[in-house]
Every structure is written in C-alpha cells, then in structure tokens.
Design a protein around this motif. Structure first.
Motif, PDB file in Angstrom:
ATOM      1  N   CYS A   1      -6.236  -0.891  -5.335  1.00 48.49           N
ATOM      2  CA  CYS A   1      -7.590  -0.419  -5.056  1.00 48.49           C
ATOM      3  C   CYS A   1      -7.718  -0.221  -3.552  1.00 48.49           C
ATOM      4  N   GLY A   2      -8.801   0.419  -3.133  1.00 53.30           N
ATOM      5  CA  GLY A   2      -8.927   0.689  -1.711  1.00 53.30           C
ATOM      6  C   GLY A   2     -10.364   0.753  -1.249  1.00 53.30           C
ATOM      7  N   SER A   3     -10.528   0.582   0.047  1.00 54.41           N
ATOM      8  CA  SER A   3     -11.798   0.825   0.743  1.00 54.41           C
ATOM      9  C   SER A   3     -11.552   1.941   1.738  1.00 54.41           C
ATOM     10  N   SER A   4     -12.549   2.276   2.543  1.00 55.40           N
ATOM     11  CA  SER A   4     -12.347   3.327   3.536  1.00 55.40           C
ATOM     12  C   SER A   4     -11.352   2.897   4.615  1.00 55.40           C
ATOM     13  N   GLN A   5     -11.175   1.588   4.794  1.00 59.19           N
ATOM     14  CA  GLN A   5     -10.309   1.078   5.850  1.00 59.19           C
ATOM     15  C   GLN A   5      -8.924   0.669   5.368  1.00 59.19           C
ATOM     16  N   TYR A   6      -8.841   0.072   4.176  1.00 61.21           N
ATOM     17  CA  TYR A   6      -7.602  -0.559   3.732  1.00 61.21           C
ATOM     18  C   TYR A   6      -7.284  -0.229   2.283  1.00 61.21           C
ATOM     19  N   VAL A   7      -5.996  -0.403   1.938  1.00 67.27           N
ATOM     20  CA  VAL A   7      -5.562  -0.312   0.549  1.00 67.27           C
ATOM     21  C   VAL A   7      -4.978  -1.668   0.161  1.00 67.27           C
ATOM     22  N   TYR A   8      -5.321  -2.137  -1.045  1.00 66.02           N
ATOM     23  CA  TYR A   8      -4.982  -3.482  -1.517  1.00 66.02           C
ATOM     24  C   TYR A   8      -4.053  -3.356  -2.724  1.00 66.02           C
ATOM     25  N   CYS A   9      -2.842  -3.896  -2.610  1.00 62.67           N
ATOM     26  CA  CYS A   9      -1.822  -3.792  -3.651  1.00 62.67           C
ATOM     27  C   CYS A   9      -1.606  -5.162  -4.286  1.00 62.67           C
ATOM     28  N   LEU A  10      -1.871  -5.257  -5.584  1.00 58.66           N
ATOM     29  CA  LEU A  10      -1.776  -6.516  -6.323  1.00 58.66           C
ATOM     30  C   LEU A  10      -0.342  -6.719  -6.792  1.00 58.66           C
ATOM     31  N   TYR A  11       0.253  -7.860  -6.407  1.00 64.61           N
ATOM     32  CA  TYR A  11       1.657  -8.144  -6.696  1.00 64.61           C
ATOM     33  C   TYR A  11       1.767  -9.350  -7.614  1.00 64.61           C
ATOM     34  N   ASP A  12       2.571  -9.211  -8.680  1.00 67.16           N
ATOM     35  CA  ASP A  12       2.726 -10.282  -9.656  1.00 67.16           C
ATOM     36  C   ASP A  12       3.910 -11.195  -9.315  1.00 67.16           C
ATOM     37  N   GLY A  13       5.127 -10.736  -9.531  1.00 71.82           N
ATOM     38  CA  GLY A  13       6.307 -11.518  -9.187  1.00 71.82           C
ATOM     39  C   GLY A  13       6.932 -12.265 -10.343  1.00 71.82           C
ATOM     40  N   SER A  14       6.292 -12.264 -11.513  1.00 74.18           N
ATOM     41  CA  SER A  14       6.857 -12.913 -12.694  1.00 74.18           C
ATOM     42  C   SER A  14       7.174 -11.859 -13.750  1.00 74.18           C
ATOM     43  N   SER A  15       7.909 -12.262 -14.778  1.00 72.10           N
ATOM     44  CA  SER A  15       8.205 -11.332 -15.870  1.00 72.10           C
ATOM     45  C   SER A  15       7.156 -11.388 -16.971  1.00 72.10           C
ATOM     46  N   ASP A  16       6.324 -12.446 -16.959  1.00 72.88           N
ATOM     47  CA  ASP A  16       5.385 -12.656 -18.064  1.00 72.88           C
ATOM     48  C   ASP A  16       3.946 -12.849 -17.596  1.00 72.88           C
ATOM     49  N   PHE A  17       3.611 -12.379 -16.420  1.00 72.93           N
ATOM     50  CA  PHE A  17       2.250 -12.449 -15.883  1.00 72.93           C
ATOM     51  C   PHE A  17       1.730 -13.892 -15.819  1.00 72.93           C
ATOM     52  N   THR A  18       2.561 -14.772 -15.283  1.00 73.49           N
ATOM     53  CA  THR A  18       2.158 -16.182 -15.157  1.00 73.49           C
ATOM     54  C   THR A  18       2.106 -16.645 -13.708  1.00 73.49           C
ATOM     55  N   ALA A  19       2.724 -15.931 -12.780  1.00 77.98           N
ATOM     56  CA  ALA A  19       2.757 -16.376 -11.380  1.00 77.98           C
ATOM     57  C   ALA A  19       1.420 -16.100 -10.705  1.00 77.98           C
ATOM     58  N   PRO A  20       0.986 -16.984  -9.811  1.00 74.67           N
ATOM     59  CA  PRO A  20      -0.200 -16.664  -8.999  1.00 74.67           C
ATOM     60  C   PRO A  20       0.034 -15.371  -8.218  1.00 74.67           C
ATOM     61  N   SER A  21      -0.928 -14.480  -8.260  1.00 69.34           N
ATOM     62  CA  SER A  21      -0.754 -13.155  -7.666  1.00 69.34           C
ATOM     63  C   SER A  21      -0.814 -13.194  -6.145  1.00 69.34           C
ATOM     64  N   LYS A  22      -0.185 -12.201  -5.538  1.00 62.50           N
ATOM     65  CA  LYS A  22      -0.316 -11.940  -4.115  1.00 62.50           C
ATOM     66  C   LYS A  22      -1.020 -10.591  -3.938  1.00 62.50           C
ATOM     67  N   ILE A  23      -1.664 -10.414  -2.800  1.00 58.92           N
ATOM     68  CA  ILE A  23      -2.319  -9.155  -2.475  1.00 58.92           C
ATOM     69  C   ILE A  23      -1.812  -8.704  -1.114  1.00 58.92           C
ATOM     70  N   ALA A  24      -1.101  -7.578  -1.096  1.00 55.49           N
ATOM     71  CA  ALA A  24      -0.598  -7.007   0.148  1.00 55.49           C
ATOM     72  C   ALA A  24      -1.609  -5.964   0.649  1.00 55.49           C
ATOM     73  N   VAL A  25      -2.022  -6.101   1.902  1.00 57.20           N
ATOM     74  CA  VAL A  25      -3.076  -5.253   2.472  1.00 57.20           C
ATOM     75  C   VAL A  25      -2.469  -4.359   3.542  1.00 57.20           C
ATOM     76  N   PHE A  26      -2.776  -3.059   3.463  1.00 60.84           N
ATOM     77  CA  PHE A  26      -2.252  -2.079   4.411  1.00 60.84           C
ATOM     78  C   PHE A  26      -3.385  -1.221   4.959  1.00 60.84           C
ATOM     79  N   GLN A  27      -3.196  -0.725   6.171  1.00 63.27           N
ATOM     80  CA  GLN A  27      -3.999   0.395   6.634  1.00 63.27           C
ATOM     81  C   GLN A  27      -3.514   1.652   5.930  1.00 63.27           C
TER      82      GLN A  27
END
Length: 340
Positions: A269-295
């Motif tokens: 998802c994104g705003s006018s300033q940044y884009v937010y990428c949701l990262y899982d890291g598991s094969s079965d959707f069990t790991a606590p997610s990370k969010i990578a933020v970019f300009q």
C-alpha cells in the motif's frame, strides 16, 4: 576553448543530476529498526472474512467475501459497530465482487471518496457522508479487458495497471489503454536470473503513484522489490536480505511448490510520500510480519517488526498509523499500529 569547457561542464552536471536521481540496485538487511505493538480495534468471527481495507479521512472500509454484506464502513473514533454497510448485489449501483484500487491519491481534507473495481469491469467511486450513513456508488468507467480477470488494479488518468489472476507469462504486470491495447512489463533481469521457469514464481503485488511517475512491484515468492516508471522503464531493484529467496520447485511436475515455498511480500500500500511492503517470511503465514518502507524513488527508509502475522494493511494519508487485518483462532482482528 571557452565554449568547449562550458559544453563539457554542462554534460557533467547533466549526468551528475541523473546519477543522483537514479538509484542503483542494492540490498537491505532483514533486521528491523523498530518494533510495532498494535492495539486491537475490534474482532470478527468466522461468519465474515475481510480480504481488503481502505482508510479514508473519517472512515475505515472493509470488503467481506464470506457474507452477504460485501462492504462494512466504520467511523473512526466509534468502531463498536458499523456506521454503514452494503449488501452484495449485481445491480450496477451496488457491489458484487469489488477490489479497492491501489493507486495513491492526494485528497482534499474534506473529501470522503475512494475507488474500486467491481466484477473486473466497473470502475466505481464510493462517496461517504460524515453526517449520515448514506453510501453513494457511482460508475466512472466500464473496462473491456477481454475476459482477462485481474487484481491489484491501479488506475491513472490514461491507463489501467493490473496483474492477471491466471499467470500465462512471467511479466510483472501490464498497463492497458483502449486505443493502444496491452503493454506487458518485464521483470528485472536480476530476478529472472534466480527464478525457475514456472510463471507462478513471479506472483507479485503492485502499487502506483502517478504524481511520482512510479509503480512498485513486490514479489510473493522471492525477496525482491522493483521500482518502475509508468511507461515500464525499470528504475531500481532492491533485495530484502543478503541471500535470495528462490522458490521451491516440485520435481514431479516442474512447477513451484506453493505450500512449502517461503512467502515474501504479500501485500502493498502507499501514501503520497511512502510505499509500504508487507513481508511474511514463513511458508504457512505464521511468522510475525515485517513492513519495509521506501520513498517512491526507491530509497529504503525503515523496516518495522509487527507483533502479529498480518494479511493486509492500509496507511493513513499522513503516515501516522497503519491499520491491519490479522487472523485469530476464531476469525479476524483489526489492529491499529501508531507510527509516531
């Protein structure tokens, strides 16, 4: 000689400016900069299933695929019960199978309008009223995508950007104009080098900012994010972590093993300033997610660690908080993460 020196000085300054504007491919560490501890806003049982969400100035919107109520609207500051809702209907001024569009908009403070694509063909706007629970649906355009069913719609003033549901090629996405037809955008060569031949390996999610002339593609089965100009020109590709995630291939069928392959970027998802990428890291959707933020130029700003596995996220227009959908043992939780 004087003019020759001026000419070369001009060339030097021009290319120097271009170098500053273009960010070369790079890697970022998977370590996080901050822990996000969210607060549950409300929960829903298994009678409904939220698959998409949107934040407006005064409202939260959720799309439900399991019940007859396709849209639920909650007013910010009073989320104990829905402010308004729409039942699923095939009538043109209602909603049947909607998806919120992912492009960013620069709204005025008093505007309560958002956009979606319904049933893969109708581009519709939703207008809400802050004084009553009226929900107004207007049809803006009728798409003719030649029976190509899509997701991750991003609509600009000229073109439709989207990803086909059934992948018959490895292209990251397409953009479409009724006059010029389809233009398919290739993945980054650095991604092609490590990926198997199976087209499903290139499954991704996209988000667009027209004012920044940028569309971002984040991949589900490998840990890469690519930034493009709107004409499909690749700007930069970022690897999330030092080691590439390569999809596991089932040797019997020569295709990706979806169940056992680690899931990387699952939502964007994104705003006018940044884009937010949701990262899982598991094969079965069990790991606590990370969010990578970019300009929007591709510069990495931060990586945050959530306390839950998140399925979808939305950010407010001022980048002050994130709203997320997370599963629980009985249904779903809606969680708010303050960013300040």
């Amino acid at each position: 000689m004087k003019y020759i020196l001026l000419f070369y000085s001009f060339l030097f300054m021009t290319f120097s400016c271009q170098d500053k504007m273009n960010i070369k491919d790079y890697s970022i560490p998977i370590k996080t900069d901050k822990q996000l501890n969210g607060k549950i806003q409300f929960s829903k049982d298994e009678s409904c299933y939220f698959y998409d969400l949107k934040i407006m100035n005064n409202f939260y919107l959720f799309l439900d695929e399991r019940s007859d109520t396709v849209l639920r609207v909650y007013k910010q500051g009073n989320i104990s019960y829905p402010y308004g809702s729409l039942c699923r209907s095939s009538e043109k001024d209602k909603l049947w199978m909607p998806l919120f569009t992912k492009e960013t908009h620069n709204y005025l403070n008093n505007t309560e309008i958002t956009f979606l694509v319904d049933n893969n063909q109708y581009y519709k706007s939703i207008t809400l009223n802050n004084k009553n629970s009226n929900i107004k649906i207007n049809i803006s355009k009728l798409f003719d995508l030649k029976n190509m069913f899509c997701r991750d719609f991003n609509i600009t003033s000229k073109d439709i950007y989207a990803i086909p549901v059934s992948r018959y090629n490895k292209n990251s996405y397409f953009f479409f104009n009724p006059d010029s037809g389809y233009y398919w955008v290739d993945p980054s060569p650095s991604i092609e080098e490590i990926m198997p031949k199976d087209n499903l390996s290139y499954t991704n999610t996209i988000c667009l900012n027209e004012s920044q002339n940028t569309i971002v593609s984040a991949y589900r089965f490998t840990n890469y994010v690519s930034f493009y100009e709107l004409d499909g020109t690749l700007k930069t590709t970022i690897k999330f972590g030092e080691t590439p995630v390569i999809p596991i291939v089932n040797p019997d069928r020569d295709e990706i093993d979806v169940r056992n392959t680690p899931k990387c970027f699952t939502y964007i998802c994104g705003s006018s300033q940044y884009v937010y990428c949701l990262y899982d890291g598991s094969s079965d959707f069990t790991a606590p997610s990370k969010i990578a933020v970019f300009q929007w130029n591709g510069k990495h700003i931060a990586t945050w660690q959530a306390n839950r596995n998140l399925r979808a996220i939305a950010v407010d227009k001022n980048d002050k908080y994130i709203l997320a959908i997370a599963s629980n043992k009985d249904g779903q939780d809606i969680i708010k993460y303050d960013l300040e």
